[in-house]
Write a protein that holds these residues in place. Sequence first.
Motif, PDB file in Angstrom:
ATOM      1  N   ASP A  94      35.876  36.849  81.217  1.00 47.24           N
ATOM      2  CA  ASP A  94      35.687  36.909  82.776  1.00 47.24           C
ATOM      3  C   ASP A  94      36.220  35.460  83.346  1.00 47.24           C
ATOM      4  OD1 ASP A  94      34.931  39.136  83.149  1.00 47.24           O
ATOM      5  OD2 ASP A  94      32.693  38.694  82.887  1.00 47.24           O
ATOM      6  N   ASP A  95      35.630  34.267  82.580  1.00 46.12           N
ATOM      7  CA  ASP A  95      36.377  33.040  83.080  1.00 46.12           C
ATOM      8  C   ASP A  95      37.180  32.349  81.524  1.00 46.12           C
ATOM      9  OD1 ASP A  95      36.742  30.239  83.847  1.00 46.12           O
ATOM     10  OD2 ASP A  95      34.716  29.720  83.338  1.00 46.12           O
ATOM     11  N   PRO A  96      38.394  32.795  81.759  1.00 42.09           N
ATOM     12  CA  PRO A  96      39.338  32.295  80.640  1.00 42.09           C
ATOM     13  C   PRO A  96      39.623  30.857  80.570  1.00 42.09           C
ATOM     14  CG  PRO A  96      40.538  33.343  82.189  1.00 42.09           C
ATOM     15  CD  PRO A  96      39.023  33.537  82.729  1.00 42.09           C
ATOM     16  N   GLY A  97      39.349  30.076  81.566  1.00 44.81           N
ATOM     17  CA  GLY A  97      39.711  28.684  81.483  1.00 44.81           C
ATOM     18  C   GLY A  97      41.069  28.744  80.965  1.00 44.81           C
ATOM     19  N   PRO A  98      41.409  27.626  80.023  1.00 48.81           N
ATOM     20  CA  PRO A  98      42.966  27.197  79.857  1.00 48.81           C
ATOM     21  C   PRO A  98      43.599  28.404  79.291  1.00 48.81           C
ATOM     22  CG  PRO A  98      41.406  26.231  78.465  1.00 48.81           C
ATOM     23  CD  PRO A  98      40.508  26.655  79.445  1.00 48.81           C
ATOM     24  N   TRP A  99      42.845  29.484  78.865  1.00 51.72           N
ATOM     25  CA  TRP A  99      43.806  30.542  78.273  1.00 51.72           C
ATOM     26  C   TRP A  99      43.993  31.709  79.424  1.00 51.72           C
ATOM     27  CZ3 TRP A  99      39.607  27.870  75.897  1.00 51.72           C
ATOM     28  CH2 TRP A  99      40.264  27.086  74.612  1.00 51.72           C
ATOM     29  N   ALA A 100      43.720  31.486  80.405  1.00 50.58           N
ATOM     30  CA  ALA A 100      43.943  32.548  81.631  1.00 50.58           C
ATOM     31  C   ALA A 100      45.547  32.887  81.599  1.00 50.58           C
ATOM     32  CB  ALA A 100      43.905  32.041  83.037  1.00 50.58           C
ATOM     33  N   GLY A 101      45.660  34.147  81.713  1.00 47.81           N
ATOM     34  CA  GLY A 101      47.107  34.563  81.551  1.00 47.81           C
ATOM     35  C   GLY A 101      47.786  34.745  80.358  1.00 47.81           C
ATOM     36  N   PHE A 102      47.093  34.156  79.203  1.00 46.78           N
ATOM     37  CA  PHE A 102      47.684  34.047  77.975  1.00 46.78           C
ATOM     38  C   PHE A 102      48.263  35.680  77.488  1.00 46.78           C
ATOM     39  CE2 PHE A 102      47.918  34.677  73.364  1.00 46.78           C
ATOM     40  CZ  PHE A 102      48.795  33.399  73.117  1.00 46.78           C
ATOM     41  N   GLY A 103      47.295  36.431  77.433  1.00 42.61           N
ATOM     42  CA  GLY A 103      47.765  37.745  76.862  1.00 42.61           C
ATOM     43  C   GLY A 103      48.609  38.435  77.695  1.00 42.61           C
ATOM     44  N   ALA A 104      48.544  38.631  79.043  1.00 42.85           N
ATOM     45  CA  ALA A 104      49.580  39.074  79.967  1.00 42.85           C
ATOM     46  C   ALA A 104      51.186  38.415  79.667  1.00 42.85           C
ATOM     47  CB  ALA A 104      49.263  39.181  81.333  1.00 42.85           C
ATOM     48  N   ALA A 105      51.112  37.114  79.603  1.00 40.98           N
ATOM     49  CA  ALA A 105      52.273  36.114  79.463  1.00 40.98           C
ATOM     50  C   ALA A 105      52.945  36.708  77.902  1.00 40.98           C
ATOM     51  CB  ALA A 105      52.089  34.853  79.490  1.00 40.98           C
TER      52      ALA A 105
END
Length: 183
Positions: free
Chosen positions: A106-117
């Motif tokens: 829910d709060d991915p921090g610096p990993w935000a968007g990693f999977g989608a990217a």
Amino acid sequence: MQPEDSARRAELLDKIVAYARRHGLADVSLRPLAAAVGSSPRVLLYFFGSKEKLVREVVAYTRAEQVATLAPELNAAAVDRLWAWLSDNDNVTRLFYESYALSLRDDPGPWAGFGAASVREWLPHLLPLSARLLPGVPAETGATLILAMLRGLLMDRLATGDTERVDAAVALFENLLTAEPPA
């Protein structure tokens, strides 16, 4: 940034990536990381801006490294080469899965968007392979299948350590990709 700063920054990034491959990044603190790479927290903040930006750069670097393993002319042998590289780099693969899983929080921090990217970066490279090996299947659908199969098999291999069974499944997948479609 001075040229010597750029060289030092690149050197630190290489060391940080090597550290991340061995230890992951989920619970990293700047002080022990800096000590491990022969630096200080202050220097890391100077070069990378923040811990979050440093983590983002490391995971982007490792994603780009994985994508670079794909040959420009893809064929069934490319799946084999890609599998060989990924399965010979367990630490890179562990870091990838750690980053992927953390990006789903829910709060991915610096990993935000990693999977989608990661998916966006891989699919274009797999489209030609899909079109060649899976005629009649929409290329994006086939590329998604190839990517999901490889990632699932890698996760199985990492979780179980059963390389013989998983490598046999990869070989079967490659055979299915190159088999003549039924008439």
